[in-house]
Design a protein around this motif. Structure first.
Motif, PDB file in Angstrom:
ATOM      1  N   TRP A  27       0.851  -1.179   0.000  1.00  0.00           N
ATOM      2  CA  TRP A  27       0.000   0.000   0.000  1.00  0.00           C
ATOM      3  C   TRP A  27       0.887   1.229   0.000  1.00  0.00           C
ATOM      4  O   TRP A  27       1.876   1.287   0.731  1.00  0.00           O
ATOM      5  CB  TRP A  27      -0.916   0.010   1.221  1.00  0.00           C
ATOM      6  CG  TRP A  27      -1.994  -1.019   1.113  1.00  0.00           C
ATOM      7  CD1 TRP A  27      -1.905  -2.342   1.456  1.00  0.00           C
ATOM      8  CD2 TRP A  27      -3.303  -0.821   0.606  1.00  0.00           C
ATOM      9  NE1 TRP A  27      -3.088  -2.973   1.188  1.00  0.00           N
ATOM     10  CE2 TRP A  27      -3.968  -2.058   0.673  1.00  0.00           C
ATOM     11  CE3 TRP A  27      -3.981   0.282   0.099  1.00  0.00           C
ATOM     12  CZ2 TRP A  27      -5.280  -2.225   0.251  1.00  0.00           C
ATOM     13  CZ3 TRP A  27      -5.291   0.123  -0.309  1.00  0.00           C
ATOM     14  CH2 TRP A  27      -5.926  -1.130  -0.236  1.00  0.00           C
ATOM     15  N   SER A  28       0.534   2.217  -0.805  1.00  0.00           N
ATOM     16  CA  SER A  28       1.301   3.456  -0.888  1.00  0.00           C
ATOM     17  C   SER A  28       0.394   4.650  -0.613  1.00  0.00           C
ATOM     18  O   SER A  28      -0.724   4.717  -1.128  1.00  0.00           O
ATOM     19  CB  SER A  28       1.934   3.583  -2.279  1.00  0.00           C
ATOM     20  OG  SER A  28       2.726   4.742  -2.344  1.00  0.00           O
ATOM     21  N   TYR A  29       0.893   5.567   0.207  1.00  0.00           N
ATOM     22  CA  TYR A  29       0.165   6.781   0.581  1.00  0.00           C
ATOM     23  C   TYR A  29       1.084   7.969   0.307  1.00  0.00           C
ATOM     24  O   TYR A  29       2.158   8.066   0.900  1.00  0.00           O
ATOM     25  CB  TYR A  29      -0.200   6.766   2.070  1.00  0.00           C
ATOM     26  CG  TYR A  29      -1.026   5.567   2.469  1.00  0.00           C
ATOM     27  CD1 TYR A  29      -2.406   5.669   2.594  1.00  0.00           C
ATOM     28  CD2 TYR A  29      -0.431   4.329   2.718  1.00  0.00           C
ATOM     29  CE1 TYR A  29      -3.177   4.575   2.954  1.00  0.00           C
ATOM     30  CE2 TYR A  29      -1.192   3.229   3.078  1.00  0.00           C
ATOM     31  CZ  TYR A  29      -2.563   3.362   3.193  1.00  0.00           C
ATOM     32  OH  TYR A  29      -3.313   2.272   3.544  1.00  0.00           O
ATOM     33  N   GLU A 136      -2.951  -2.275   4.653  1.00  0.00           N
ATOM     34  CA  GLU A 136      -3.703  -1.020   4.617  1.00  0.00           C
ATOM     35  C   GLU A 136      -3.736  -0.413   6.021  1.00  0.00           C
ATOM     36  O   GLU A 136      -3.869  -1.127   7.016  1.00  0.00           O
ATOM     37  CB  GLU A 136      -5.128  -1.283   4.127  1.00  0.00           C
ATOM     38  CG  GLU A 136      -5.924  -0.026   3.898  1.00  0.00           C
ATOM     39  CD  GLU A 136      -7.292  -0.305   3.300  1.00  0.00           C
ATOM     40  OE1 GLU A 136      -7.817   0.604   2.652  1.00  0.00           O
ATOM     41  OE2 GLU A 136      -7.819  -1.419   3.484  1.00  0.00           O
ATOM     42  N   GLU A 163      -6.055   8.590   1.042  1.00  0.00           N
ATOM     43  CA  GLU A 163      -6.394   7.268   0.522  1.00  0.00           C
ATOM     44  C   GLU A 163      -5.141   6.581   0.009  1.00  0.00           C
ATOM     45  O   GLU A 163      -4.299   7.200  -0.645  1.00  0.00           O
ATOM     46  CB  GLU A 163      -7.419   7.383  -0.615  1.00  0.00           C
ATOM     47  CG  GLU A 163      -8.750   7.970  -0.174  1.00  0.00           C
ATOM     48  CD  GLU A 163      -9.453   7.143   0.878  1.00  0.00           C
ATOM     49  OE1 GLU A 163      -9.391   5.891   0.816  1.00  0.00           O
ATOM     50  OE2 GLU A 163     -10.072   7.736   1.777  1.00  0.00           O
ATOM     51  N   ASN A 165      -3.087   3.599  -2.202  1.00  0.00           N
ATOM     52  CA  ASN A 165      -3.162   2.896  -3.472  1.00  0.00           C
ATOM     53  C   ASN A 165      -2.456   1.563  -3.322  1.00  0.00           C
ATOM     54  O   ASN A 165      -1.331   1.506  -2.829  1.00  0.00           O
ATOM     55  CB  ASN A 165      -2.462   3.708  -4.576  1.00  0.00           C
ATOM     56  CG  ASN A 165      -3.169   5.008  -4.849  1.00  0.00           C
ATOM     57  OD1 ASN A 165      -4.333   5.014  -5.219  1.00  0.00           O
ATOM     58  ND2 ASN A 165      -2.490   6.118  -4.645  1.00  0.00           N
ATOM     59  N   GLN A 166      -3.104   0.498  -3.723  1.00  0.00           N
ATOM     60  CA  GLN A 166      -2.471  -0.805  -3.651  1.00  0.00           C
ATOM     61  C   GLN A 166      -1.594  -0.996  -4.883  1.00  0.00           C
ATOM     62  O   GLN A 166      -2.047  -0.816  -6.000  1.00  0.00           O
ATOM     63  CB  GLN A 166      -3.497  -1.917  -3.534  1.00  0.00           C
ATOM     64  CG  GLN A 166      -2.869  -3.222  -3.125  1.00  0.00           C
ATOM     65  CD  GLN A 166      -3.881  -4.245  -2.657  1.00  0.00           C
ATOM     66  OE1 GLN A 166      -5.067  -4.136  -2.944  1.00  0.00           O
ATOM     67  NE2 GLN A 166      -3.408  -5.242  -1.954  1.00  0.00           N
TER      68      GLN A 166
END
Length: 167
Positions: A27-29, A136, A163, A165-166
Motif C-alpha cells: 500500500w502506498s500513501y 492497509e 487514501e 493505493n495498492q
C-alpha cells in the motif's frame, strides 16, 4: 555512532520487510506537506501566500497484527525556492521506516520531516511524505496556517484522510 548504526539497522529491517510484503501487495500513501515560513519578494509571484505553515501526519495501524511502514521524503520547494518546478524533477531526499504494533499510532510533522530529509523546514518547504505499508492503514494529514503579513489572516486548520493505493 552506536545510535546511527541502530537507526540504519532499523531502516534496513523495515525496508526488507516492506519489500518482502510486496509479493503480498503493498500500500502506498502520498501525503502532501507544507512547512515553514513563506516569505515572498513583492516583485515575484509567490509559491504560496505569505504566512506560516505546518503539517502533521497521523499514521494509525488499526489491525490486530503489526505493520511495517517505509517512509520517503520528496522535496519540491526548499528554503522558499521551487527545486521541483517543471521541467525539473526531484527524487527522494531521505528515507526512514517504522514497525507499528497492533492498534497503535504515530505521527510525523515538520520536525520529523527535517530529521528524515536533512532540510530546514522553518523556511517554506513543500513536498511529499510517501508511506509504503505492508498492510492497509489509516493516514490523516492535519494542515495549519497562520498569518500572512502582520497576522492579517486568522489561523486555519484542515484535516484530510489520505487514501492509499495498492501497488
Amino acid at each position: 555512532m552506536y545510535k546511527s548504526l541502530l537507526s540504519l539497522a532499523a531502516v534496513l529491517s523495515v525496508a526488507l520487510s516492506v519489500s518482502t510484503a510486496s509479493a503480498q501487495g503493498l500500500w502506498s500513501y502520498s501525503v502532501k506537506f507544507v512547512c515553514g515560513a513563506a516569505q515572498t519578494d513583492p516583485r515575484e509571484i509567490p509559491i504560496v501566500e505569505p504566512g506560516f505553515y505546518a503539517t502533521e501526519i497521523n499514521i494509525h495501524n488499526y489491525r490486530p497484527e503489526g505493520v511495517e511502514i517505509g517512509k520517503q521524503v520528496i522535496i519540491l520547494v526548499q528554503d522558499n525556492e521551487a527545486v521541483g518546478r517543471e521541467p525539473n524533477v526531484v527524487g527522494v531526499s531521505g528515507q526512514d521506516g517504522i514497525a507499528l504494533p497492533p492498534n497503535t499510532a504515530t505521527m510525523d510533522d515538520c520536525l520529523r520531516i527535517r530529521e528524515i530529509a536533512g532540510v530546514d523546514t522553518s523556511n517554506l518547504t513543500i513536498g511529499y511524505l510517501v508511506l509504503q505499508s505492508s498492510q492497509e492503514i489509516n493516514v490523516d494529514a492535519v494542515y495549519t496556517t497562520t498569518g500572512g503579513n502582520a497576522g492579517q489572516f486568522p489561523p486555519s486548520i484542515e484535516v484530510e484522510r489520505i487514501e492509499g493505493n495498492q501497488l
